[in-house]
Design a protein around this motif. Structure first.
Motif, PDB file in Angstrom:
ATOM      1  N   ARG A  84       0.982 -18.822 -19.797  1.00  0.00           N
ATOM      2  CA  ARG A  84       0.119 -19.441 -20.979  1.00  0.00           C
ATOM      3  C   ARG A  84       0.086 -18.417 -22.125  1.00  0.00           C
ATOM      4  O   ARG A  84       0.242 -17.153 -22.001  1.00  0.00           O
ATOM      5  CB  ARG A  84      -1.465 -19.082 -20.314  1.00  0.00           C
ATOM      6  N   GLU A  85       0.407 -19.007 -23.222  1.00  0.00           N
ATOM      7  CA  GLU A  85       0.542 -18.205 -24.611  1.00  0.00           C
ATOM      8  C   GLU A  85      -0.679 -18.337 -25.324  1.00  0.00           C
ATOM      9  O   GLU A  85      -1.075 -19.662 -25.474  1.00  0.00           O
ATOM     10  CB  GLU A  85       1.875 -18.511 -25.211  1.00  0.00           C
ATOM     11  N   TRP A  86      -0.784 -17.468 -26.250  1.00  0.00           N
ATOM     12  CA  TRP A  86      -1.960 -17.266 -27.225  1.00  0.00           C
ATOM     13  C   TRP A  86      -1.249 -18.189 -28.390  1.00  0.00           C
ATOM     14  O   TRP A  86      -0.258 -17.995 -28.787  1.00  0.00           O
ATOM     15  CB  TRP A  86      -2.193 -15.866 -27.703  1.00  0.00           C
ATOM     16  N   VAL A  87      -2.202 -18.840 -29.073  1.00  0.00           N
ATOM     17  CA  VAL A  87      -1.996 -19.686 -30.393  1.00  0.00           C
ATOM     18  C   VAL A  87      -3.048 -19.254 -31.513  1.00  0.00           C
ATOM     19  O   VAL A  87      -2.248 -19.056 -32.531  1.00  0.00           O
ATOM     20  CB  VAL A  87      -2.385 -21.187 -30.061  1.00  0.00           C
ATOM     21  N   TRP A 131      -7.622 -19.839 -28.801  1.00  0.00           N
ATOM     22  CA  TRP A 131      -6.830 -21.177 -28.414  1.00  0.00           C
ATOM     23  C   TRP A 131      -5.636 -20.664 -27.791  1.00  0.00           C
ATOM     24  O   TRP A 131      -4.895 -19.745 -28.264  1.00  0.00           O
ATOM     25  CB  TRP A 131      -6.414 -22.289 -29.428  1.00  0.00           C
ATOM     26  N   PHE A 132      -5.185 -21.285 -26.480  1.00  0.00           N
ATOM     27  CA  PHE A 132      -3.910 -20.738 -25.725  1.00  0.00           C
ATOM     28  C   PHE A 132      -3.295 -22.128 -25.271  1.00  0.00           C
ATOM     29  O   PHE A 132      -3.961 -23.231 -25.150  1.00  0.00           O
ATOM     30  CB  PHE A 132      -4.520 -20.031 -24.603  1.00  0.00           C
ATOM     31  N   ARG A 133      -2.164 -22.304 -24.961  1.00  0.00           N
ATOM     32  CA  ARG A 133      -1.274 -23.218 -24.738  1.00  0.00           C
ATOM     33  C   ARG A 133      -0.546 -22.828 -23.349  1.00  0.00           C
ATOM     34  O   ARG A 133      -0.104 -21.650 -23.344  1.00  0.00           O
ATOM     35  CB  ARG A 133      -0.580 -23.884 -25.570  1.00  0.00           C
ATOM     36  N   ARG A 187       1.308 -23.780 -39.855  1.00  0.00           N
ATOM     37  CA  ARG A 187       1.232 -25.162 -39.400  1.00  0.00           C
ATOM     38  C   ARG A 187      -0.250 -25.581 -38.859  1.00  0.00           C
ATOM     39  O   ARG A 187      -0.870 -26.595 -38.994  1.00  0.00           O
ATOM     40  CB  ARG A 187       2.338 -25.342 -38.711  1.00  0.00           C
ATOM     41  N   PHE A 188      -0.769 -24.625 -37.974  1.00  0.00           N
ATOM     42  CA  PHE A 188      -2.194 -24.784 -37.315  1.00  0.00           C
ATOM     43  C   PHE A 188      -3.388 -24.155 -38.429  1.00  0.00           C
ATOM     44  O   PHE A 188      -2.937 -22.919 -39.057  1.00  0.00           O
ATOM     45  CB  PHE A 188      -2.142 -24.176 -36.142  1.00  0.00           C
ATOM     46  N   THR A 189      -4.422 -24.588 -38.518  1.00  0.00           N
ATOM     47  CA  THR A 189      -5.539 -24.055 -39.043  1.00  0.00           C
ATOM     48  C   THR A 189      -6.547 -23.998 -37.957  1.00  0.00           C
ATOM     49  O   THR A 189      -6.995 -25.013 -37.582  1.00  0.00           O
ATOM     50  CB  THR A 189      -5.986 -24.610 -40.233  1.00  0.00           C
ATOM     51  N   ILE A 190      -7.297 -22.859 -37.681  1.00  0.00           N
ATOM     52  CA  ILE A 190      -8.380 -22.735 -36.819  1.00  0.00           C
ATOM     53  C   ILE A 190      -9.535 -22.321 -37.783  1.00  0.00           C
ATOM     54  O   ILE A 190      -9.723 -21.874 -38.794  1.00  0.00           O
ATOM     55  CB  ILE A 190      -8.172 -21.773 -35.889  1.00  0.00           C
ATOM     56  N   SER A 198       4.604 -18.412 -34.097  1.00  0.00           N
ATOM     57  CA  SER A 198       5.185 -19.703 -33.778  1.00  0.00           C
ATOM     58  C   SER A 198       4.201 -20.863 -34.800  1.00  0.00           C
ATOM     59  O   SER A 198       4.822 -22.027 -34.677  1.00  0.00           O
ATOM     60  CB  SER A 198       5.536 -19.996 -32.487  1.00  0.00           C
ATOM     61  N   VAL A 199       2.980 -20.544 -34.867  1.00  0.00           N
ATOM     62  CA  VAL A 199       2.364 -21.627 -35.402  1.00  0.00           C
ATOM     63  C   VAL A 199       1.595 -21.379 -36.847  1.00  0.00           C
ATOM     64  O   VAL A 199       0.869 -22.428 -37.397  1.00  0.00           O
ATOM     65  CB  VAL A 199       0.882 -22.069 -34.477  1.00  0.00           C
TER      66      VAL A 199
END
Length: 127
Positions: free
Chosen positions: A45-48, A36-38, A67-70, A63-64
């Protein structure tokens, strides 16, 4: 045809949650890591995050992280990004992309490692 369909974006208040989905078709999903990128307006565009093809090993941008789960469901050819504790700075268009597993998860933060890209889904976090 190869397709990566990102969905699940929307408008949410700071502190809220969203779950993005990336549905894949047209290629051997089990042989690809998914990232995932944003991209926010006026920014690169940055990698998430990314997840390996078979054992589901994840990796996250600092940065995530936390907080984020893939996670992925190979039976459904779908990868999910659960986003919690959202912040206004998470506002961006989110893209999913597929990278051949042979390139190695160590390269998953490099957008040039990816062969296929989805169309993006907008995430807006209000303060």
């Amino acid at each position: 045809d190869v397709q990566l369909q990102a969905s699940g974006g929307g408008l949410v208040q700071a502190g809220g949650s969203l779950r993005l989905s990336c549905a894949a078709s047209g290629f051997s999903f089990d042989d690809y890591a998914i990232g995932w990128f944003r991209q926010a307006p006026g920014k690169e565009r940055e990698w998430v995050s990314c997840i390996s093809s078979r054992d589901g090993s994840p990796d996250y941008a600092d940065s995530v992280r936390g907080r984020f789960t893939i996670f992925r469901d190979n039976a459904k050819n779908t990868v999910y990004l659960q986003m919690n504790s959202l912040k206004p700075e998470d506002t961006a268009v989110y893209y999913c992309a597929a990278m051949p597993s042979y390139r190695g998860l160590v390269y998953c933060s490099d957008k040039d490692s990816y062969d296929y890209w989805g169309q993006g889904t907008q995430v807006t976090v209000s303060s």
